[in-house]
Scaffold this motif. Structure first.
Motif, mmCIF file in Angstrom:
data_model
loop_
_atom_site.group_PDB
_atom_site.id
_atom_site.type_symbol
_atom_site.label_atom_id
_atom_site.label_comp_id
_atom_site.label_asym_id
_atom_site.label_seq_id
_atom_site.Cartn_x
_atom_site.Cartn_y
_atom_site.Cartn_z
ATOM 1 N N UNK A 175 23.546 31.023 40.682
ATOM 2 C CA UNK A 175 22.456 30.558 39.821
ATOM 3 C C UNK A 175 22.844 30.785 38.373
ATOM 4 N N UNK A 176 22.261 29.988 37.485
ATOM 5 C CA UNK A 176 22.444 30.155 36.041
ATOM 6 C C UNK A 176 21.100 29.926 35.381
ATOM 7 N N UNK A 177 20.659 30.884 34.550
ATOM 8 C CA UNK A 177 19.396 30.767 33.829
ATOM 9 C C UNK A 177 19.637 31.105 32.357
ATOM 10 N N UNK A 184 23.342 33.004 28.618
ATOM 11 C CA UNK A 184 22.977 32.577 29.961
ATOM 12 C C UNK A 184 23.217 33.733 30.930
ATOM 13 N N UNK A 185 22.277 33.878 31.883
ATOM 14 C CA UNK A 185 22.423 34.861 32.962
ATOM 15 C C UNK A 185 23.045 34.139 34.147
ATOM 16 N N UNK A 193 24.701 39.847 38.292
ATOM 17 C CA UNK A 193 24.506 38.986 37.125
ATOM 18 C C UNK A 193 25.432 39.425 36.004
ATOM 19 N N UNK A 194 26.004 38.424 35.317
ATOM 20 C CA UNK A 194 26.739 38.654 34.068
ATOM 21 C C UNK A 194 26.122 37.763 32.995
ATOM 22 N N UNK A 210 19.321 42.746 38.045
ATOM 23 C CA UNK A 210 18.076 42.033 37.780
ATOM 24 C C UNK A 210 17.771 42.093 36.296
ATOM 25 N N UNK A 211 17.130 41.042 35.792
ATOM 26 C CA UNK A 211 16.665 41.004 34.404
ATOM 27 C C UNK A 211 15.168 40.729 34.437
ATOM 28 N N UNK A 212 14.381 41.634 33.851
ATOM 29 C CA UNK A 212 12.930 41.443 33.810
ATOM 30 C C UNK A 212 12.550 40.408 32.761
#
Length: 719
Positions: A175-177, A184-185, A193-194, A210-212
């Protein structure tokens, strides 16, 4: 930063600012137009009501259902296909696309059938030129970047391109967000995640779990059980070294490090420590360690044995434990090898056997394994019940049967239910009738409409019409009645119409009533022997006799206790004192409660307050304490107003009662709790270990201390 780097950085930012200003202006322009419908077709009018596009289209706008203009351009639908049109009524593209959406800017996301079964996504510009080819299974725009997806089997692989399909990140990620406008995460298939920049440069490694959500322009990141923070540019503001992190505002955060468990030697030096939310020791000396909801195992020296890989670890039995991970159960040996992998929806260990439930070909099935990991049953079942000492009840295709511990089907799955088991008999329901079979599936009593109940291995109870009939398995009738009966281990209890009860043996005879003996004219109660004296009660008074039954102390006391160290408690006129073996009162009966003498002292109480007296009745410790308990060390634990202190064996106060807990550890050290904190003081009340620990345990056999220090929250001010 070098000048060229700043130019490279500012160029896309200027473009982005210009693009957003343009989008705002054209969105406002779209509000000057209104869709209208005639004869089932859609057209467009301007603010004055003049027709701009005639009502000759199936739809105007975009395939996601909303209408907007990009400058003077919008989408149209004809014959279930989409194309681009401008307000001059010029078709920019024919209606050849399956879908068409506007993400903003000068690009349009479209999909096209590449064969009769598959649609692929690409992009076109406002002149209809293809800028991103039709090779993707999904596209999302974020500013000047596109997140693209390619499906391989059932898995989507994500990548990052610019708006002209120049690859920035290849399509090989889970995934990319976007994180803000410049970062970008990126999540890999190991679920890490990087962060990367919009040019594809990696800002971090794949260490983030995880990123909140952002709060006050900051977001909490999670790496294993540790937390840090990033800003909206994806820059690491606080490294992930804290157990918890709470954002107060853009410049202020609260942080707390992990709680510390430590093993300390006799000099109270740290031998080993671990960070943990919780530490629970098991019977084998190992401990379940919990951090951030994940569970592992450490040994009694706090060395890691199992990593933090599980959501739950069950009780250790036979060097194994049931574990749970992501909602699935498995069975692990203490050496961290797997008996059964964590793939089961349910797992129950019963002695040497394990019943498991899992999904197989879309259906929930049960199987039987042993604790070596060998499957016992050749076919799966809809249900496998607990072992009853002879077999496991099983259900297959809505019918019940049984398998033995080898997994062999010893009772065929043809019965409506297995109602009762009393080896070697099994009460079954078969085609809505009741019968009894053997454990090897042979009929003992063929199916019948009357209800049956197993009494034991020799008898059964048949309910026939209104009669309850006790029978043997060869059909012999032992007893019958129309009254309700209850089965007990050795008899039946019949409820008579007059409300009385009648007990009947399994031979059909009434249970004989126990004989009633007349009371003796003189009641005599006796006690066990203690120091050659035996207490006796005659005619309501107590005294003592010797082993030969000769009266040694006359029966003149209201109550007595046993002799200890040559003295026995006696009660006169409601008060207690002590006598010696010569029937001489050595401690006057002045007390409401007393205890036995030991080492020349005992505890006594008046009006609920306790003190200590010696063998002459001298008060050594005043009667003012709520409780007194003699400890194995000979000390007295004293309590007053829910606080504890310590007295020596002679009643001298060593430590005033001011602690919530108190435990004598040795001849010179005492473990105490005060205000929820633990420490160690000497018998003189001097500090040995500061009272600052949240948990404190002395492991006497190893002469080690286990301590817990809970951390507190601190404020960090960001620059």
């Amino acid at each position: 930063m070098a000048v060229n780097d700043w130019k490279a950085y500012l160029c896309p930012v200027r473009n982005l600012i210009f693009l957003w200003a343009w989008i705002i202006s054209i969105s406002a322009a779209a509000g000057d137009y209104q869709l209208f419908e005639e004869h089932g077709k859609v057209g467009l009018k301007d603010a004055s009501g003049a027709v701009v596009l005639p009502a000759s289209f199936d739809a105007l706008g975009w395939s996601d259902g909303h209408f907007s203009l990009i400058g003077q351009i919008t989408g149209y639908r004809q014959h279930n296909r989409w194309g681009l049109i401008n307000l001059k009524k010029e078709l920019i593209t024919p209606a050849i696309y399956e879908s068409m959406t506007s993400p903003g800017g000068d690009r349009v996301i479209v999909s096209k059938a590449v064969n009769p079964y598959i649609n692929k996504f690409g992009c076109i510009d406002l002149q209809g030129k293809v800028t991103v080819p039709f090779v993707y299974d999904g596209i999302r725009f974020y500013g000047l970047r596109a997140v693209v997806m390619v499906k391989e089997g059932t898995q989507y692989n994500y990548g990052l391109t610019d708006l002209n399909d120049k690859t920035i990140l290849p399509t090989r990620y889970a995934n990319i967000e976007p994180i803000g406008s410049l970062r970008y995460a990126v999540r890999n298939f190991e679920n890490k995640i990087a962060l990367c920049s919009e040019t594809g440069a990696w800002v971090t490694g794949f260490t983030i779990d995880r990123i909140d959500a952002f709060q006050s322009d900051l977001a909490v990141i999670h790496e294993d059980w540790k937390q840090g923070a990033i800003n909206r540019n994806g820059e690491l503001v606080i490294p992930a070294i804290y157990r918890e992190l709470s954002i107060v505002d853009a410049k202020t955060v609260r942080v707390r490090k992990a709680d510390q468990w430590a093993l300390r030697n006799a000099a109270f030096e740290v031998v080993k420590h671990v960070e943990a939310d919780q530490l629970e020791f098991a019977a084998n000396g190992w401990a379940r360690i919990t951090l951030d909801g994940r569970v592992g195992m450490v040994d009694d020296s706090l060395n890691w044995r199992w990593p933090l890989s599980f959501d739950e670890i069950g009780t250790i039995q036979n060097n194994m434990a049931v574990v749970r991970h992501q909602g699935k159960y498995g069975l692990q040996r203490l050496n961290h090898t797997s008996v059964l992998p964590t793939r089961y929806d349910s797992l129950v260990v019963e002695g040497r056997f394990v019943r498991v439930k899992e999904k197989f070909e879309g259906k929930q099935v049960w199987n039987l394994y042993d604790t070596v990991g060998t499957r016992r049953n050749p076919k799966s079942y809809d249900m496998i019940g607990p072992f009853n000492g002879s077999f496991f009840p099983v259900k297959h295709n809505r019918h019940w049967g049984a398998i033995d511990y080898r997994g062999r089907e010893i009772i065929a799955c043809v019965y409506d239910s297995l109602l009762q088991h009393y080896s070697p008999w099994v009460l079954v329901k078969f085609r809505n009738q009741y019968g009894i079979i053997t454990e090897d599936d042979q009929w003992g009593i063929h199916p019948q409409s009357h209800t049956l109940q197993l009494v034991n291995a020799s008898y059964l109870l048949e309910c026939k019409d209104t009669q309850q009939i006790l029978k043997t398995f060869d059909g012999s009738i032992i007893y019958f009645t129309e009254n309700p009966v209850t089965i007990f281990p050795d008899f039946l209890r019949e409820k008579l119409p007059n409300g009385k009860e009648k007990d009947v043996t399994f031979s059909g005879l009434p249970v004989p009533a126990p004989p009633t003996l007349p009371p003796p004219k003189t009641q005599t109660a006796s006690f066990r022997e203690s120091e050659g004296f035996i207490g006796v009660k005659r005619d309501g008074k107590f005294g003592f006799v010797d082993r030969r039954g000769r009266l040694r102390i006359a029966n003149r006391y209201d109550s007595i206790g046993e002799f200890h160290h040559g003295m026995a408690p006696v009660q006169l006129l409601g008060k207690w004192g002590f006598i010696n073996t010569a029937d001489q009162i050595v401690v006057q009966p002045n007390f409401e409660q007393v205890d036995d003498f030991m080492d020349g002292t005992t505890r006594v109480a008046v009006r609920g307050k306790w003190g200590i007296v010696n063998s002459t009745g001298q008060v050594l410790l005043p009667l003012r304490y709520d409780s007194l308990h003699r400890l194995p060390t000979g000390h007295w634990l004293v309590a007053e107003n829910n606080r504890f202190g310590l007295a020596d064996h002679r009643g001298n106060i060593l430590i005033e009662p001011r602690f919530e807990q108190l435990q004598v550890m040795s001849d010179h050290a005492v473990r105490v709790e005060q205000h929820g904190k633990f420490g160690v003081i000497s018998h003189d009340g001097l500090s040995i270990v500061p009272i600052q620990y949240d948990a404190f345990e002395f492991q006497r056999g190893r002469q080690l201390y286990l301590t817990l220090e809970k951390t507190s929250w601190n404020i960090l001010e960001l620059k």
